[in-house]
Design a protein around this motif. Structure first.
Motif, mmCIF file in Angstrom:
data_model
loop_
_atom_site.group_PDB
_atom_site.id
_atom_site.type_symbol
_atom_site.label_atom_id
_atom_site.label_comp_id
_atom_site.label_asym_id
_atom_site.label_seq_id
_atom_site.Cartn_x
_atom_site.Cartn_y
_atom_site.Cartn_z
ATOM 1 N N GLY A 17 -1.789 2.427 -4.685
ATOM 2 C CA GLY A 17 -1.166 1.119 -4.516
ATOM 3 C C GLY A 17 0.022 1.238 -3.577
ATOM 4 N N PRO A 18 0.594 0.116 -3.183
ATOM 5 C CA PRO A 18 1.695 0.119 -2.219
ATOM 6 C C PRO A 18 2.908 0.889 -2.738
ATOM 7 N N ASP A 19 3.714 1.368 -1.805
ATOM 8 C CA ASP A 19 4.966 2.028 -2.161
ATOM 9 C C ASP A 19 5.805 1.095 -3.016
ATOM 10 N N GLY A 20 6.409 1.639 -4.058
ATOM 11 C CA GLY A 20 7.298 0.871 -4.911
ATOM 12 C C GLY A 20 6.623 0.031 -5.966
ATOM 13 N N VAL A 21 5.316 0.160 -6.123
ATOM 14 C CA VAL A 21 4.593 -0.686 -7.077
ATOM 15 C C VAL A 21 4.625 -0.121 -8.497
ATOM 16 N N GLY A 22 4.937 1.138 -8.660
ATOM 17 C CA GLY A 22 5.006 1.720 -9.996
ATOM 18 C C GLY A 22 3.786 2.503 -10.414
ATOM 19 N N ARG A 23 3.165 3.207 -9.478
ATOM 20 C CA ARG A 23 1.995 4.034 -9.807
ATOM 21 C C ARG A 23 2.349 5.147 -10.790
ATOM 22 N N SER A 24 3.554 5.691 -10.674
ATOM 23 C CA SER A 24 3.952 6.865 -11.470
ATOM 24 C C SER A 24 3.841 6.615 -12.967
ATOM 25 N N ALA A 25 4.236 5.446 -13.420
ATOM 26 C CA ALA A 25 4.170 5.144 -14.852
ATOM 27 C C ALA A 25 2.724 5.134 -15.333
ATOM 28 N N LEU A 26 1.839 4.545 -14.565
ATOM 29 C CA LEU A 26 0.419 4.531 -14.934
ATOM 30 C C LEU A 26 -0.133 5.943 -14.943
ATOM 31 N N ILE A 27 0.169 6.709 -13.920
ATOM 32 C CA ILE A 27 -0.331 8.084 -13.833
ATOM 33 C C ILE A 27 0.149 8.899 -15.025
ATOM 34 N N ALA A 28 1.409 8.757 -15.387
ATOM 35 C CA ALA A 28 1.944 9.495 -16.535
ATOM 36 C C ALA A 28 1.217 9.123 -17.818
ATOM 37 N N GLY A 109 1.439 -5.487 -8.122
ATOM 38 C CA GLY A 109 2.593 -6.076 -8.795
ATOM 39 C C GLY A 109 3.900 -5.394 -8.455
ATOM 40 N N GLY A 110 4.856 -6.158 -7.995
ATOM 41 C CA GLY A 110 6.190 -5.630 -7.769
ATOM 42 C C GLY A 110 6.455 -5.050 -6.399
ATOM 43 N N ALA A 111 5.470 -4.932 -5.547
ATOM 44 C CA ALA A 111 5.698 -4.393 -4.205
ATOM 45 C C ALA A 111 6.263 -5.489 -3.308
ATOM 46 N N ASP A 112 7.233 -5.124 -2.484
ATOM 47 C CA ASP A 112 7.898 -6.095 -1.618
ATOM 48 C C ASP A 112 7.257 -6.229 -0.245
ATOM 49 N N ASP A 113 6.543 -5.213 0.206
ATOM 50 C CA ASP A 113 5.977 -5.187 1.550
ATOM 51 C C ASP A 113 4.673 -5.980 1.582
ATOM 52 N N THR A 114 4.750 -7.261 1.960
ATOM 53 C CA THR A 114 3.564 -8.123 1.918
ATOM 54 C C THR A 114 2.490 -7.664 2.889
ATOM 55 N N GLU A 115 2.889 -7.072 3.999
ATOM 56 C CA GLU A 115 1.906 -6.563 4.956
ATOM 57 C C GLU A 115 1.092 -5.429 4.323
ATOM 58 N N ALA A 116 1.760 -4.519 3.621
ATOM 59 C CA ALA A 116 1.066 -3.425 2.945
ATOM 60 C C ALA A 116 0.212 -3.948 1.800
ATOM 61 N N VAL A 117 0.716 -4.917 1.051
ATOM 62 C CA VAL A 117 -0.051 -5.493 -0.058
ATOM 63 C C VAL A 117 -1.367 -6.069 0.462
ATOM 64 N N GLY A 118 -1.302 -6.817 1.552
ATOM 65 C CA GLY A 118 -2.516 -7.384 2.148
ATOM 66 C C GLY A 118 -3.457 -6.311 2.660
ATOM 67 N N ALA A 119 -2.905 -5.264 3.257
ATOM 68 C CA ALA A 119 -3.738 -4.164 3.770
ATOM 69 C C ALA A 119 -4.427 -3.429 2.619
ATOM 70 N N ASP A 137 -2.233 -4.548 -12.792
ATOM 71 C CA ASP A 137 -0.906 -5.078 -12.473
ATOM 72 C C ASP A 137 0.136 -4.231 -13.191
ATOM 73 N N ALA A 138 0.954 -3.497 -12.443
ATOM 74 C CA ALA A 138 1.939 -2.576 -13.014
ATOM 75 C C ALA A 138 3.049 -3.293 -13.766
#
Length: 172
Positions: A17-28, A109-119, A137-138
């Motif tokens: 998922g995009p940078d800053g979205v919170g993947r780490s919590a899910l992975i943990a 969820g929670g990512a600010d970079d709309t261009e990355a979210v769309g990509a 959704d994180a």
């Protein structure tokens, strides 16, 4: 397929998922469901960027891979003008995940970079033709197993053909 189905049925989950979205919590949290967390070490291989991931997928047991193949597909063009991973390589990777009874987890969820979210949305839509995709959704609270459960009724029946189940569902 929704996340609790993937937790029950998959041997492999690739979390992306995009940078800053919170993947780490899910992975943990995936370790609590019997998944060994694996990450590719170092930079992408200059000739065959998928090679380290094929090696990860060759390991036995239940794996949760913190993916960077899709990250490169998204951020390579945004930051450098091109990706070091071709679409053919990415689709081969997705098929390898599916062959290992796996799914791609699209964390939103929670990512600010709309261009990355769309990509990311476009990338997962394409990859869903080759591997199951689960959108998570994180921002959902609680344990992964609980956050992924529908708030009403029993869980839906398992996907009859996991490898061909490519429906993308949004959780939350």
């Amino acid at each position: 397929m929704i996340l609790h189905q993937a937790l029950a049925q998959c041997r492999t989950l690739v979390v992306e998922g995009p940078d800053g979205v919170g993947r780490s919590a899910l992975i943990a949290q995936l370790t609590r469901h019997g998944f060994e967390i694996r990450r590719s070490r170092g930079h992408l291989h200059h000739v065959d960027p998928i090679r380290p991931y094929r090696e990860l997928l060759a390991a036995p047991g239940r794996l949760a891979v913190d993916g960077s193949i899709i990250h490169e597909l998204v951020y390579g063009p945004l930051r450098r003008g091109c990706s070091r991973v071709t679409w053919i390589q990415a689709l081969d990777f997705a098929e390898a995940v599916a062959e290992r009874d796996g799914a791609l987890i699209h964390v939103t969820g929670g990512a600010d970079d709309t261009e990355a979210v769309g990509a990311y949305e476009r990338a997962f839509r394409t990859l869903a033709q080759h591997a199951p995709v689960v959108t998570f959704d994180a921002r959902d609270e609680g344990e992964v197993g609980e956050a992924a459960r529908p708030s009403h009724g029993p869980a839906p029946p398992p996907c009859p053909q996991l490898r061909r189940c490519t429906q993308t569902l949004t959780i939350g």
